[in-house]
Design a protein around this motif. Structure first.
Motif, PDB file in Angstrom:
ATOM      1  N   LEU A  25       0.969  -0.838  -0.328  1.00 36.37           N
ATOM      2  CA  LEU A  25       0.224   0.107  -0.164  1.00 36.37           C
ATOM      3  C   LEU A  25       0.978   1.918   0.176  1.00 36.37           C
ATOM      4  N   VAL A  26       0.920   2.161  -0.920  1.00 35.91           N
ATOM      5  CA  VAL A  26       1.678   3.776  -0.866  1.00 35.91           C
ATOM      6  C   VAL A  26       0.434   4.426  -0.354  1.00 35.91           C
ATOM      7  N   ILE A  27       0.758   5.231   0.488  1.00 35.57           N
ATOM      8  CA  ILE A  27      -0.465   6.427   1.194  1.00 35.57           C
ATOM      9  C   ILE A  27       0.413   7.648   0.467  1.00 35.57           C
ATOM     10  N   GLY A  28      -0.686   8.423  -0.541  1.00 35.93           N
ATOM     11  CA  GLY A  28       0.007   9.607  -0.410  1.00 35.93           C
ATOM     12  C   GLY A  28       0.638   9.777  -2.369  1.00 35.93           C
ATOM     13  N   LEU A  29       0.163  10.227  -2.493  1.00 31.56           N
ATOM     14  CA  LEU A  29       0.828  10.708  -4.166  1.00 31.56           C
ATOM     15  C   LEU A  29       0.988  11.895  -5.037  1.00 31.56           C
ATOM     16  N   GLY A  30       2.150  12.431  -4.078  1.00 33.84           N
ATOM     17  CA  GLY A  30       2.427  13.542  -4.618  1.00 33.84           C
ATOM     18  C   GLY A  30       3.379  12.582  -5.749  1.00 33.84           C
ATOM     19  N   VAL A  31       4.074  13.703  -6.635  1.00 34.50           N
ATOM     20  CA  VAL A  31       5.601  12.572  -7.316  1.00 34.50           C
ATOM     21  C   VAL A  31       5.996  11.517  -6.698  1.00 34.50           C
ATOM     22  N   ILE A  32       6.604  11.406  -5.319  1.00 31.29           N
ATOM     23  CA  ILE A  32       7.104  10.682  -4.774  1.00 31.29           C
ATOM     24  C   ILE A  32       6.626   9.506  -4.888  1.00 31.29           C
ATOM     25  N   GLY A  33       5.438   9.236  -4.274  1.00 33.37           N
ATOM     26  CA  GLY A  33       4.436   8.198  -4.105  1.00 33.37           C
ATOM     27  C   GLY A  33       3.732   7.515  -5.517  1.00 33.37           C
ATOM     28  N   ALA A  73      -3.192   2.936  -3.951  1.00 36.78           N
ATOM     29  CA  ALA A  73      -2.513   3.330  -3.417  1.00 36.78           C
ATOM     30  C   ALA A  73      -3.473   4.194  -3.399  1.00 36.78           C
ATOM     31  N   VAL A  74      -3.459   5.272  -2.520  1.00 37.72           N
ATOM     32  CA  VAL A  74      -4.457   5.569  -1.876  1.00 37.72           C
ATOM     33  C   VAL A  74      -4.518   7.631  -1.789  1.00 37.72           C
ATOM     34  N   ASP A  75      -4.819   8.411  -2.416  1.00 40.08           N
ATOM     35  CA  ASP A  75      -5.334   9.663  -2.047  1.00 40.08           C
ATOM     36  C   ASP A  75      -6.559  10.309  -2.791  1.00 40.08           C
ATOM     37  N   PRO A  76      -6.507  11.816  -1.887  1.00 41.14           N
ATOM     38  CA  PRO A  76      -7.903  11.746  -2.095  1.00 41.14           C
ATOM     39  C   PRO A  76      -7.646  12.987  -2.727  1.00 41.14           C
ATOM     40  N   ASN A  77      -6.721  12.691  -3.272  1.00 41.37           N
ATOM     41  CA  ASN A  77      -6.901  14.234  -4.891  1.00 41.37           C
ATOM     42  C   ASN A  77      -7.009  13.817  -6.276  1.00 41.37           C
ATOM     43  N   ALA A  88       3.837  -1.329   4.154  1.00 39.85           N
ATOM     44  CA  ALA A  88       2.986   0.329   4.025  1.00 39.85           C
ATOM     45  C   ALA A  88       3.914   0.941   4.289  1.00 39.85           C
ATOM     46  N   ILE A  89       3.613   1.997   2.816  1.00 39.88           N
ATOM     47  CA  ILE A  89       4.324   2.857   2.329  1.00 39.88           C
ATOM     48  C   ILE A  89       3.991   4.746   2.605  1.00 39.88           C
ATOM     49  N   GLU A  90       4.620   5.161   3.745  1.00 35.70           N
ATOM     50  CA  GLU A  90       3.812   6.494   3.725  1.00 35.70           C
ATOM     51  C   GLU A  90       4.488   8.152   3.027  1.00 35.70           C
TER      52      GLU A  90
END
Length: 342
Positions: free
Chosen positions: A73-81, A99-103, A143-145
């Motif tokens: 699980l990858v939490i946060g999908l900015g450029v690093i995510g 992958a999860v992100d509110p955007n 999980a990768i935060e």
């Protein structure tokens, strides 16, 4: 940027080479040869500027150490995510990436750029639903935060199963981050919380790996991933205040913004450095002569001190941080004293 001049004991063979440097914003900089990394042939500046981000993603994946069949699980999908998702998909094709992100804008990039099929909005997806594993195991294996939020860290812990691993790649700065219930379930879970930071090689790998070796893999991934596809906006340096205001706006539709300098893609410059007069260079930096590289040049230069290079900046990463703001503000007053990235 391209090297436009060399001084001290650095020979003329450096001139024309495309280099990467970790440095603040600025249109020209002078650096020691030990402070630059030569960009391999065939990699464009807009891809090369992602080197630190791709290395960071690679470092996170190395710390996570997924096994075939793991659910990550990858939490946060900015450029690093997003890059972490892409590296996982490339390096561990038999792992399942979630992958999860509110955007919504970023979630779409996870599907198209990183080719992740399971992408969720954490506001509409319950922890119990994310924990479900198609193989019958409760909770994700890893999980990768990388959301940079306390909520993201708590989600990572809540979604990870027994004996799983939470890799914490976020930099929370001065924010106070509080973990939720660490009683009952967590206490008995034997879960590992791993602080991951790209500066060093993981202790389990130092016998075989070095920063140079990891950079080589990062360059290979840059060729494969073409991360310049993540560039949403390009701004000239003088428009940096507008860029940072945009980055601070609620849910900006930006994955990565870059600051573009006058020298990109073409610039003619005459330069005098280190108080030593040298023959003026008037060839455009993208001329065929400037693109030639000595075949004996090491990709990762480690030469004697006092070998200085003058580099004309092409591109720099833009991030919404106080340090970045300070650098750009100063550069508007005295651009030549500051240093570029690529």
């Amino acid at each position: 940027g391209h090297v436009t001049d060399s001084g001290g004991e650095a020979g003329p063979g450096w001139v024309g080479q495309l280099m990467f440097a970790f440095a603040p914003h600025g249109d020209v900089c002078e650096v020691d040869t030990t402070e630059v990394i030569s960009v391999p042939d065939g990699i464009a500046p807009e891809d090369a500027v992602f080197l630190p981000s791709v290395e960071t993603a690679l470092s996170l994946v190395m710390d996570a150490a997924p096994q075939p069949g793991d659910r990550v699980l990858v939490i946060g999908l900015g450029v690093i995510g997003l890059l972490t998702c892409a590296v996982l998909r490339k390096c561990h094709p038999f792992a399942t990436v979630v992958a999860v992100d509110p955007n919504k804008f970023r979630r779409e990039h996870a599907r198209t750029f990183a080719e992740v099929s399971e992408v969720f909005d954490p506001r509409t997806m319950s922890i119990a639903e994310i924990r479900v594993n198609k193989g019958g195991y409760n909770g994700v294996d890893i999980a990768i935060e990388v959301s940079g939020t306390g909520e993201g860290l708590n989600t990572a812990v809540s979604c990870t199963g027994r004996y799983g691993r939470v890799v914490i790649g976020s930099w929370y700065g001065t924010k106070s981050v509080t973990l939720g219930d660490l009683g009952g379930g967590f206490h008995r879970s034997h879960m590992s919380l791993i602080a991951s930071q790209v500066t060093e090689i993981p202790t389990t790998l130092v016998g075989r790996w070095s920063k140079s070796r990891r950079f080589e893999v990062a360059w290979s991934l840059i060729r494969e991933l073409a991360p310049s596809r993540l560039i949403s906006r390009r701004f000239p340096l003088e428009d940096a205040p507008e860029l940072f205001r945009l980055l601070d706006s609620p849910s900006p539709n930006i994955v990565q913004a870059v600051i573009v300098y006058e020298s990109y893609p073409r610039r003619t410059r005459t330069r005098e450095a280190n108080s030593v007069k040298r023959k003026a260079t008037t060839e455009p930096i993208d001329s065929p002569e400037a693109d030639m590289q000595p075949s004996t040049r090491s990709q990762y230069a480690t030469l004697a001190p006092k070998q200085t290079l003058t580099v004309a900046s092409h591109l720099a990463m833009a991030r919404s941080t106080d340090t970045a703001r300070s650098n750009v503000s100063q550069s508007s007053r005295n651009q030549r004293r500051l240093q570029p990235k690529v």
